[in-house]
Design a protein around this motif. Structure first.
Motif, PDB file in Angstrom:
ATOM      1  N   TYR A   1     -65.512 -19.011   8.277  1.00 42.59           N
ATOM      2  CA  TYR A   1     -66.597 -18.349   7.923  1.00 42.59           C
ATOM      3  C   TYR A   1     -67.302 -17.315   9.033  1.00 42.59           C
ATOM      4  O   TYR A   1     -67.481 -16.200   8.514  1.00 42.59           O
ATOM      5  N   GLN A   2     -67.139 -17.692  10.238  1.00 49.55           N
ATOM      6  CA  GLN A   2     -67.843 -16.647  11.025  1.00 49.55           C
ATOM      7  C   GLN A   2     -66.762 -15.611  11.205  1.00 49.55           C
ATOM      8  O   GLN A   2     -67.168 -14.489  11.362  1.00 49.55           O
ATOM      9  N   LEU A   3     -65.673 -15.805  11.191  1.00 47.05           N
ATOM     10  CA  LEU A   3     -64.436 -14.840  11.307  1.00 47.05           C
ATOM     11  C   LEU A   3     -64.755 -13.580  10.100  1.00 47.05           C
ATOM     12  O   LEU A   3     -64.843 -12.431  10.217  1.00 47.05           O
ATOM     13  N   THR A   4     -64.914 -13.997   8.924  1.00 51.53           N
ATOM     14  CA  THR A   4     -65.071 -13.247   7.810  1.00 51.53           C
ATOM     15  C   THR A   4     -66.377 -12.606   8.059  1.00 51.53           C
ATOM     16  O   THR A   4     -66.453 -11.292   7.372  1.00 51.53           O
ATOM     17  N   LEU A   5     -67.500 -13.178   8.373  1.00 57.55           N
ATOM     18  CA  LEU A   5     -68.654 -12.271   8.592  1.00 57.55           C
ATOM     19  C   LEU A   5     -68.539 -11.407   9.636  1.00 57.55           C
ATOM     20  O   LEU A   5     -69.161 -10.230   9.627  1.00 57.55           O
ATOM     21  N   THR A   6     -67.674 -11.711  10.663  1.00 58.24           N
ATOM     22  CA  THR A   6     -67.408 -10.586  11.663  1.00 58.24           C
ATOM     23  C   THR A   6     -66.676  -9.481  11.199  1.00 58.24           C
ATOM     24  O   THR A   6     -66.908  -8.246  11.685  1.00 58.24           O
ATOM     25  N   LEU A   7     -65.683  -9.808  10.359  1.00 60.12           N
ATOM     26  CA  LEU A   7     -65.038  -8.452   9.468  1.00 60.12           C
ATOM     27  C   LEU A   7     -65.690  -7.875   8.400  1.00 60.12           C
ATOM     28  O   LEU A   7     -65.189  -7.023   7.890  1.00 60.12           O
ATOM     29  N   GLY A   8     -67.028  -8.193   8.273  1.00 62.07           N
ATOM     30  CA  GLY A   8     -67.812  -7.453   7.226  1.00 62.07           C
ATOM     31  C   GLY A   8     -67.913  -8.004   5.781  1.00 62.07           C
ATOM     32  O   GLY A   8     -68.516  -7.446   4.973  1.00 62.07           O
ATOM     33  N   ALA A   9     -67.157  -9.057   5.579  1.00 65.57           N
ATOM     34  CA  ALA A   9     -67.153  -9.829   4.386  1.00 65.57           C
ATOM     35  C   ALA A   9     -68.723 -10.721   4.145  1.00 65.57           C
ATOM     36  O   ALA A   9     -69.306 -11.055   5.095  1.00 65.57           O
ATOM     37  N   SER A  10     -69.121 -10.862   2.969  1.00 55.99           N
ATOM     38  CA  SER A  10     -70.300 -11.581   2.621  1.00 55.99           C
ATOM     39  C   SER A  10     -69.955 -13.109   2.512  1.00 55.99           C
ATOM     40  O   SER A  10     -69.001 -13.357   2.485  1.00 55.99           O
ATOM     41  N   ALA A  11     -71.421 -14.061   2.854  1.00 54.01           N
ATOM     42  CA  ALA A  11     -70.778 -15.375   2.558  1.00 54.01           C
ATOM     43  C   ALA A  11     -70.313 -15.754   1.069  1.00 54.01           C
ATOM     44  O   ALA A  11     -69.628 -16.720   0.857  1.00 54.01           O
ATOM     45  N   ALA A  12     -70.882 -15.271   0.059  1.00 55.51           N
ATOM     46  CA  ALA A  12     -70.275 -15.362  -1.196  1.00 55.51           C
ATOM     47  C   ALA A  12     -69.086 -15.034  -1.314  1.00 55.51           C
ATOM     48  O   ALA A  12     -67.844 -15.533  -2.050  1.00 55.51           O
TER      49      ALA A  12
ATOM     50  N   PHE B   1     -66.570 -15.094   0.991  1.00 51.81           N
ATOM     51  CA  PHE B   1     -65.885 -16.072   1.901  1.00 51.81           C
ATOM     52  C   PHE B   1     -65.852 -17.436   0.917  1.00 51.81           C
ATOM     53  O   PHE B   1     -64.863 -17.876   0.748  1.00 51.81           O
ATOM     54  N   ARG B   2     -66.865 -18.069   0.325  1.00 52.82           N
ATOM     55  CA  ARG B   2     -66.953 -19.011  -0.458  1.00 52.82           C
ATOM     56  C   ARG B   2     -66.021 -18.743  -1.634  1.00 52.82           C
ATOM     57  O   ARG B   2     -65.371 -19.604  -2.213  1.00 52.82           O
ATOM     58  N   ARG B   3     -66.068 -17.875  -2.336  1.00 51.13           N
ATOM     59  CA  ARG B   3     -65.259 -17.562  -3.588  1.00 51.13           C
ATOM     60  C   ARG B   3     -63.971 -17.116  -3.399  1.00 51.13           C
ATOM     61  O   ARG B   3     -62.993 -17.744  -4.097  1.00 51.13           O
ATOM     62  N   ARG B   4     -63.316 -16.452  -2.463  1.00 49.55           N
ATOM     63  CA  ARG B   4     -61.955 -16.036  -1.997  1.00 49.55           C
ATOM     64  C   ARG B   4     -61.358 -16.912  -0.983  1.00 49.55           C
ATOM     65  O   ARG B   4     -60.198 -16.926  -0.924  1.00 49.55           O
ATOM     66  N   VAL B   5     -61.952 -17.456  -0.376  1.00 51.22           N
ATOM     67  CA  VAL B   5     -61.315 -18.568   0.770  1.00 51.22           C
ATOM     68  C   VAL B   5     -61.660 -19.983   0.708  1.00 51.22           C
ATOM     69  O   VAL B   5     -60.653 -20.668   0.696  1.00 51.22           O
ATOM     70  N   ALA B   6     -63.186 -20.483   0.763  1.00 52.13           N
ATOM     71  CA  ALA B   6     -63.291 -21.740   0.767  1.00 52.13           C
ATOM     72  C   ALA B   6     -62.942 -22.379  -0.326  1.00 52.13           C
ATOM     73  O   ALA B   6     -62.195 -23.527  -0.454  1.00 52.13           O
ATOM     74  N   VAL B   7     -63.292 -21.975  -1.621  1.00 48.93           N
ATOM     75  CA  VAL B   7     -63.041 -22.673  -2.823  1.00 48.93           C
ATOM     76  C   VAL B   7     -61.505 -22.762  -3.139  1.00 48.93           C
ATOM     77  O   VAL B   7     -61.164 -23.944  -3.246  1.00 48.93           O
ATOM     78  N   PRO B   8     -60.815 -21.729  -3.120  1.00 48.03           N
ATOM     79  CA  PRO B   8     -59.330 -21.941  -3.215  1.00 48.03           C
ATOM     80  C   PRO B   8     -58.633 -23.101  -2.126  1.00 48.03           C
ATOM     81  O   PRO B   8     -57.876 -23.614  -2.609  1.00 48.03           O
ATOM     82  N   VAL B   9     -59.283 -22.862  -0.832  1.00 49.61           N
ATOM     83  CA  VAL B   9     -58.384 -23.920  -0.041  1.00 49.61           C
ATOM     84  C   VAL B   9     -58.963 -25.282  -0.490  1.00 49.61           C
ATOM     85  O   VAL B   9     -58.208 -26.284  -0.451  1.00 49.61           O
ATOM     86  N   LEU B  10     -60.342 -25.547  -0.787  1.00 52.02           N
ATOM     87  CA  LEU B  10     -60.602 -26.943  -0.806  1.00 52.02           C
ATOM     88  C   LEU B  10     -60.060 -27.454  -2.251  1.00 52.02           C
ATOM     89  O   LEU B  10     -59.664 -28.532  -2.353  1.00 52.02           O
TER      90      LEU B  10
END
Length: 291
Positions: free
Chosen positions: A186-197, A199-208
């Motif tokens: 999450y911190q990495l995606t924010l550093t790269l310019g992505a939003s929290a939404a 991260f949740r939609r494209r990274v966290a939800v698929p992984v979980l």
């Protein structure tokens, strides 16, 4: 002699007993149900016949029970999964400090029949909420209170299943979140310019969801075959599969037994097929992940 000693060792004996309980007896029960559905076993065994299988096409009760059970299972697991994801992805600080982590274990300690009885006392038209609504002038009589248990859509059953499965799925997703180090991603995606939404939609939800897929399917199967909660909170019609089969088995008319055997065999075979599909999918995924 060494082979004999090894064969009779407590560990091997325990494995054989376990295999008998989880494989041998269920397979024997399935075989008996299959033989009973073709007239070769049971109190009415009089020789091979296929009339019970042919009559299945004209009996819509099993189909309605299957569709109703599928609806309840999909709704229960879907709502539980959505609530669990909502907590894990939007309430991480709350999940990490008491008392919420401890409170999530409370429903897991309650038997399903106790949960069903509690919701019946709470949500029925003669229950606590109905009495409170009447006391405060929100309803004029019992009929004005919405039908939340023993209702057609199965709202009471779904609420009970969600109450039991939502805390477990929350704990599961939280464990996956921590083991997968999603907080660091999450911190990495924010550093790269992505939003929290994003991260949740494209990274966290698929992984979980990918990591929890076997457990979600098992939860679906368990809800599909639930008995205690639908028995208390459900209607005589439509019924869920387990209640439908048990009702036919317990009737005084012995002529219903072959049809009940057939329904039980088909439901058990279908659930075993789902479990087999789960194992094959898991093996395929593990094979594909090997470089």
């Amino acid at each position: 002699m060494p082979g004999t000693v090894a064969t009779l060792s407590p560990a091997r004996l325990l494995l054989w007993l376990y295999g008998l309980l989880v494989v041998g007896l269920p397979v024997a029960g399935l075989a008996y149900a299959l033989l009973g559905s073709v007239g070769l076993a049971g109190p009415l065994a009089a020789g091979f016949t296929g009339r019970y299988w042919r009559a299945l096409g004209a009996d819509t009760g099993l189909l309605y029970a299957a569709l109703y059970s599928a609806w309840v299972a999909v709704a229960s697991v879907g709502i539980s999964t959505g609530l669990a994801l909502l907590l894990v992805l939007w309430a991480q600080p709350t999940l990490r400090r008491p008392p919420l982590p401890a409170l999530l274990y409370v429903p897991l300690l309650m038997p399903s029949l106790v949960v069903a009885f509690y919701l019946f006392q709470l949500l029925s038209r003669a229950g606590w909420l109905s009495r409170l609504s009447f006391r405060f002038g929100l309803t004029a009589n019992l009929e004005d209170f919405p039908e939340l248990v023993q209702d057609g859509p199965g709202v009471g059953i779904i609420l009970a299943q969600v109450l039991l499965s939502f805390p477990f799925l929350t704990l599961l997703f939280q464990a996956i979140y921590q083991e997968s180090r999603l907080a660091e991603y999450y911190q990495l995606t924010l550093t790269l310019g992505a939003s929290a939404a994003q991260f949740r939609r494209r990274v966290a939800v698929p992984v979980l969801l990918r990591q929890a897929a076997p457990t979600l399917l098992l939860s679906f199967i368990a809800t599909l075959g639930a008995y205690d909660i639908p028995l208390l909170l459900g209607r005589p019609y439509p019924q869920m599969l387990s209640v439908y089969i048990a009702t036919r088995l317990q009737r005084f008319d012995l002529r219903e037994l072959p049809s009940a055997y057939l329904a039980g065999f088909l439901v058990a075979a279908g659930l075993l097929g789902l479990i087999g599909l789960l194992r094959l999918t898991g093996r395929a995924r593990d094979t594909a992940s090997v470089p």
